[in-house]
Design an enzyme around this catalytic site. Sequence first.
Site, short mmCIF file in Angstrom:
data_model
loop_
_atom_site.label_atom_id
_atom_site.label_comp_id
_atom_site.label_asym_id
_atom_site.label_seq_id
_atom_site.Cartn_x
_atom_site.Cartn_y
_atom_site.Cartn_z
N ASP A 31 0.83 -1.21 0.00
CA ASP A 31 0.00 0.00 0.00
C ASP A 31 0.86 1.25 0.00
OD1 ASP A 31 -2.20 -1.59 0.01
OD2 ASP A 31 -2.71 -1.27 2.13
N LYS A 112 -32.88 -6.84 -9.09
CA LYS A 112 -33.15 -5.41 -9.22
C LYS A 112 -32.44 -4.69 -8.06
CE LYS A 112 -36.83 -2.06 -10.08
NZ LYS A 112 -36.38 -1.06 -9.11
#
Length: 703
Positions: A31, A112
Amino acid sequence: MGIKEEIDKLTEELKVYQDKYYKEGISLVSDNEYDRLTDKLIELEKEHPELQHPDSPTKRVGSDLTNDFPEVRHTIPVLSLDKAYSDEAVLDFFSRSIQKEGGALSFAAEEKIDGISMVLYYEKGMLVRAVTRGNGEIGNDVTPNIMTMRSVPLSLPEAVDIAVRGEVYLEKADFERLNASEPDESKRAANPRNLAAGTVRRQKSNEAARVPLTIFCYEGFWSDKSETPADHLHILSRLRDLGFRINPHLAFFDSDKQKAKKKLSDANLEGDAYGFDEIDEFIRKKTKERKNLPYEIDGLVFKINELDVREAFGYTEHHPRWAIAYKFEAPQAEAKLLDITVQVGRTGRITPVAEITPTKLGGSTIRRATLHNQEYIDELELAIGDTVSVSKRGDVIPAVENVTEKNEEGNTTYQMPADCPCCHSPIVQVGGLQYCQNYDCPDQAKGRISYFASADEMDIETLGPKTVELLYDAGILRNIEDIYTADFQQASGLPGLGEKSIELLQKGIKESVSRPFSTVLSALGAADIGKKSAEILVKNGFDSIDKIIDAAERQDVAAFASIPGFGLITGERIVKAFSSSSLRNTIEALKKAGVHMSASEDKNEDGDEAQIFAGQVWCITGSFHNFNPRSKALKEIEKRGGRTVSSVTGKTTHLLSGEGGGSKRAEAERLGVTIVDEKTFMELLGKGEEEPRDDESGQLFLL
């Protein structure tokens, strides 16, 4: 190594690291190293902005410049879906579709997602715009915020021109974490969707970058039709190969499970295969699994798989005819049915409405709920005095769902009146619906006039439904064409119609004469012709009312049905509507009043506008005194030959800059784009500075 080479090298390295991490979960560097390289690239790009790649990984970080979210017109259909609330309704949709097609069909089923609808526009493989759904025709450009999302490709492996629809959402765990970290409880979002919606519209994209939004993509529209796959499964497969994130929880239905499995395999997609007889099992399974998903879903979407059939079925003004959304059970409450009133719409449709005891539901108090038609009332065996269960379908429309307790008064199932409650003409049955066929029915006439004058249509100031009713009852307005011939001084003294109101009304009527032909065509209220379909008709050669009437007289259904997105049913309805003598009489009267009946008339009252902006590309930023909304300025540019865009690029020639220009002005200055202020723009239009006035909200509008 030169600066350009260093920027190119860092860009490519970081893109590889991002793709590996966000698509495969593999960290190629620590990182700290990733952050160091990113900071280095940001520093170099600030010093040499002309060398920044359009898909630079630093766009994921966002900016602290303020966004202004301009309005952008969609180039693809961005409509809502028709709704179903039972497995029987879904099966009926399958059956009706197969019967209508007259052959075998298959259907895809997708979750959905309860998120924010988004359209991603790519040109030559590069992301150029990300636009919210808006009203289906015009949305907001939120590109800087969407570019911060790791799941949205900034560039594609192929130089394709494509529009991609998807749903932006926030996972439940991320929502809980972010909401808990907000110390001010009043600022906490009610649900993941609200937080996602707020993030998409953050003024600064570096703030949006801190919220881990993601997206599932589910539809693709290629500019080159020859590149479009033959069916929906292959669209999903193609989107995945282009780098878009598609929902892995795909289900597919065919006449039997083996056929469904084969089609999934042919498209190289993972998914669950079902036969048509397993719809209820599938819905039960998804309803049960819903609570265990890492994200919120509020239903399931069923779509016809075959694209040529979709094209033939076309669209209504509100939804495609080739898809349906199954909604999970909506929140419900109990109420007593006090009465049933009957409404008459502008098309003559008779609709029963339940009058119920005031009931709190979904954050509001409701007093009325839809009952659809007599067939629905019969199914419920509904009688006045019954205690009923009420829901908000789609979280919006109050509806009576069932009877929980019968009345004690002995009332029997309610029956619709045999005659129209307004004009007392006989009611006729058309399919499952009932209609008053008297074109001169007062309620229909008032509805047609109100629709024609409404803000979304001819936009005639002060002529709202209440004013229309007053003028109709006073005998001053009886039909649409009377708007342009009536003596409104006769209305003086009617409630709310003083001298000032009448002046504004007459001014609004005068201004409406110059509305574009496509607006007039929509405002007529003919079946299946709303704003979007009117524009499509004009673009496909029906650029005058005479051409439409001529085709209707020849009963040339195919001329309309062959237009992309229309289909046979729409073609038949248009022919029927423009064969009506009543509508034709209205059209002739409007012609005499000077209302535009062809696109060639869409000019300024003083004649053709000089094409002073021909060959120019304009962008707009900031706020203005004389153009509110800013779309008014866009129209002024376009009717003088200019092209308008939503962002400043190397092709932009002019930037119209108002107050608070922000990042677009800075970009224009960097690229050497001509910057025009509002005063200069007004002078170019030949209008000089116009005196602004305040409306009741304190906003400024052009006199």
